[in-house]
Design an enzyme around this catalytic site. Structure first.
Site, short mmCIF file in Angstrom:
data_model
loop_
_atom_site.label_atom_id
_atom_site.label_comp_id
_atom_site.label_asym_id
_atom_site.label_seq_id
_atom_site.Cartn_x
_atom_site.Cartn_y
_atom_site.Cartn_z
N TYR A 66 -7.70 -12.55 -5.29
CA TYR A 66 -8.78 -12.91 -4.72
C TYR A 66 -9.85 -11.91 -4.78
CZ TYR A 66 -5.30 -10.33 -1.82
OH TYR A 66 -4.48 -9.46 -1.16
N ARG A 116 0.58 -2.43 7.90
CA ARG A 116 -0.17 -2.20 6.46
C ARG A 116 -0.99 -1.18 6.31
NH1 ARG A 116 -2.38 -5.43 2.15
NH2 ARG A 116 -4.67 -5.37 2.10
N GLU A 176 1.59 -5.84 -8.63
CA GLU A 176 2.26 -6.39 -7.45
C GLU A 176 3.61 -6.87 -7.77
OE1 GLU A 176 1.02 -6.99 -4.44
OE2 GLU A 176 -1.34 -7.01 -4.72
N HIS A 230 1.99 -2.12 -5.73
CA HIS A 230 2.07 -2.66 -4.42
C HIS A 230 2.95 -3.84 -4.53
CE1 HIS A 230 -2.05 -1.55 -2.71
NE2 HIS A 230 -2.27 -1.01 -3.91
N SER A 231 3.11 -4.64 -3.43
CA SER A 231 3.98 -5.76 -3.39
C SER A 231 3.44 -6.72 -2.56
CB SER A 231 5.40 -5.50 -3.13
OG SER A 231 5.56 -5.32 -1.81
N TYR A 232 3.57 -8.09 -2.66
CA TYR A 232 4.08 -8.66 -3.51
C TYR A 232 3.58 -9.79 -4.39
CZ TYR A 232 4.53 -12.30 0.18
OH TYR A 232 4.16 -12.90 1.18
N HIS A 255 0.17 0.74 0.93
CA HIS A 255 0.09 -0.25 1.91
C HIS A 255 1.57 0.18 2.57
CE1 HIS A 255 -3.11 -2.87 0.21
NE2 HIS A 255 -3.50 -2.15 1.23
N ALA A 256 1.69 0.12 3.89
CA ALA A 256 2.73 0.81 4.31
C ALA A 256 4.08 0.03 4.40
CB ALA A 256 2.66 1.09 5.72
N ARG A 257 3.83 -1.19 4.48
CA ARG A 257 5.31 -2.18 4.55
C ARG A 257 5.59 -2.67 3.23
NH1 ARG A 257 1.53 -7.34 7.07
NH2 ARG A 257 0.14 -7.57 5.27
N GLU A 258 5.07 -2.06 2.01
CA GLU A 258 5.37 -2.70 0.76
C GLU A 258 6.50 -1.70 0.18
OE1 GLU A 258 1.66 -2.96 -1.15
OE2 GLU A 258 0.85 -4.31 0.36
N ASN A 293 -6.78 0.29 0.89
CA ASN A 293 -7.07 -0.10 -0.31
C ASN A 293 -8.51 -1.35 -0.26
OD1 ASN A 293 -6.51 -0.29 -3.22
ND2 ASN A 293 -5.82 -2.24 -3.12
N ARG A 294 -8.97 -0.85 0.65
CA ARG A 294 -10.59 -1.28 1.14
C ARG A 294 -11.47 -0.30 1.40
NH1 ARG A 294 -7.73 -4.74 -0.21
NH2 ARG A 294 -7.46 -6.91 0.33
#
Ligand code: 0X9
Ligand code: ZN
Ligand code: ZN
Length: 429
Positions: A368, A246, A390, A316-318, A188-191, A263-264
């Protein structure tokens, strides 16, 4: 080759082009002045409904969970709200009686504060800064060529926008195939803290090989494949245009919205739960499994090396979690109890350094249900030790974790990663 007028024209052209690019780049940068991040604690069905209605009626962005479809009772929701709507949203939330707090007062200010390690020279790569893709790419070349005994690299394909995806193979050279571990960062780009971790891992592996017995043993017996940035196009976009991006940056003729959630997009219960078939959603599962070229490249690589890969680790985060399969179903994985025991040991090792608390468990029950993730896919392929980290924090800074936290975060994460790898090494299958 003629000189004179033509070279003058040529130079003018270059300058004009450059100015043009600068202007375009500046025009495209998204700012976040006055935007807020709220933390909501829905405890009633009405609260959940209200959050979904808000999501439908204005451009709010879900930080956690990643989309309105995933909102349920009793899980915290971190909601990013544009400046123009903050007052209204806050009033509506207050009136609903839902517990609402302000996590981030002004996103733009927080974003600038994140870069609190900008000294001494902003142009050089640093393990305690968030490096741009260009810097990471140069770092990949130089670190591999200066450590030929321990690192070899290969390009496993290109991203949608044509950037080469380099996998570093770290380990003592051997004539036969060694068992291995696959580690990726930056799905994910923003992590950004995730991407920082892979660089840290490579540095630590190189600098402690020969002195730290655990690392030496690991790299003698096994290889670690490191993919420093999975979603390079997205990562570059977060540096140059929109910090909160993301997804990938792929285009489809059927929609003007860009990108799918990498990631989907894996072939593991694909798009059955916790994912969206709407291309504009942040959890868009893509047009088919592996429609995203980055996912396809990594899946092909793992399939090709399936017999040697014993563990799959993805960063990943967070929210400080250590997750393992499954996320596409609530059913327990075949190796649930071993995966859980190892996760708890790893969390304990992590906590021993700075007291950072992690929660471990299967994805569906712990954050989730969400199908199409890389961990579930690798597990179903036969990679038993499959974990999603995470990293820090739990929402105070969220994706905007200050650079001053890179070092402590990476140090503690190393302990957990080494705990897992040493278990894998002792339990090869
Ligand atoms: O939703 C995700 O993809 C991950 N969380 S994040 O906030 N980094 O986006 C969790 C992934 C857990 N695993 C699966 N859903 N398979
Ligand atoms: Zn760039
Ligand atoms: Zn993520």
């Amino acid at each position: 080759m003629r000189i004179g007028e033509d070279s003058f024209t040529g130079n003018m052209m270059k300058i004009l082009l450059l100015l043009g690019f600068v202007a375009v780049a500046l025009a495209e940068v998204t700012r976040f002045d006055g935007e807020k991040v709220f933390r909501l604690k829905p405890v009633l069905d009405d609260h959940v409904l209200l959050i979904k209605e808000l999501a439908n009626s204005m451009e709010v962005d879900f930080w956690s969970p990643e989309s309105a479809d995933l909102v349920t009772i009793d899980i915290d929701v971190d909601l990013h709200v544009p400046a123009a709507h903050t007052d209204m949203v806050y009033t509506i939330l207050q009136q609903s009686g839902m517990e609402t707090g302000v996590l981030i007062e002004d996103l733009q200010a927080q974003m600038e504060e994140q870069l609190d390690n900008r000294t001494p020279d902003p142009r050089v790569h640093s393990y305690t800064k968030y490096n741009s893709w260009d810097k990471i790419q140069a770092w990949i070349s130089s670190i591999s060529s200066s450590n030929p005994d321990l690192i070899s690299r290969q390009v496993i394909g290109n991203t949608y926008e044509g950037r080469p995806m380099n996998v570093l193979k770290i380990g003592k050279k051997s004539s036969s195939t060694k068992p291995s571990i696959f580690l990726d960062c930056g799905i994910h780009a923003r992590e950004w803290i995730s991407t920082a971790f892979c660089q840290w891992f490579v540095k630590e592996a190189l600098s402690t090989y020969g002195s730290d017995s655990e690392m030496t043993g690991l790299l003698n017996q096994m290889d670690v494949y490191v993919l420093p940035v999975f979603n390079i196009d997205g990562y570059d976009f977060t540096h140059n245009s929109n910090r909160m991006w993301r997804k990938t940056r792929s285009r489809m003729s059927s929609s003007s919205c860009i990108g799918a959630d990498p990631n989907r997009n894996w072939n593991a219960g694909w798009c059955t739960t916790g994912a969206s078939s709407n291309p504009c959603s942040d959890t868009f599962c893509g047009s088919s499994p592996e429609s995203e070229i980055e996912v396809k490249n990594v899946a092909d690589f793992i399939r090709r090396n399936k017999s040697s890969i014993k563990a799959y680790l993805t960063i990943h985060s967070y929210s400080q979690l250590l997750l393992f399969p499954y996320s596409y179903t609530f059913e327990l994985a075949e190796h649930h109890s071993e995966l859980m025991t190892v996760a708890e040991g790893a969390s304990k090792a992590l906590r021993s350094l700075h007291g950072t608390q992690y929660t471990s468990g299967p994805g569906a029950a712990t954050i989730y249900p969400a199908a199409g993730g890389s961990d579930d896919w690798a597990y179903d392929l036969g990679v038993k030790y499959s974990y999603t980290f995470e990293l820090r924090d739990t929402g105070r800074y969220g994706f905007l974790l200050p650079e001053s936290q890179i070092k402590p975060t990476c140090e503690e994460t190393m302990l957990a990663v080494k705990y897992i790898t040493s278990h894998v090494q002792k339990n090869l299958y």
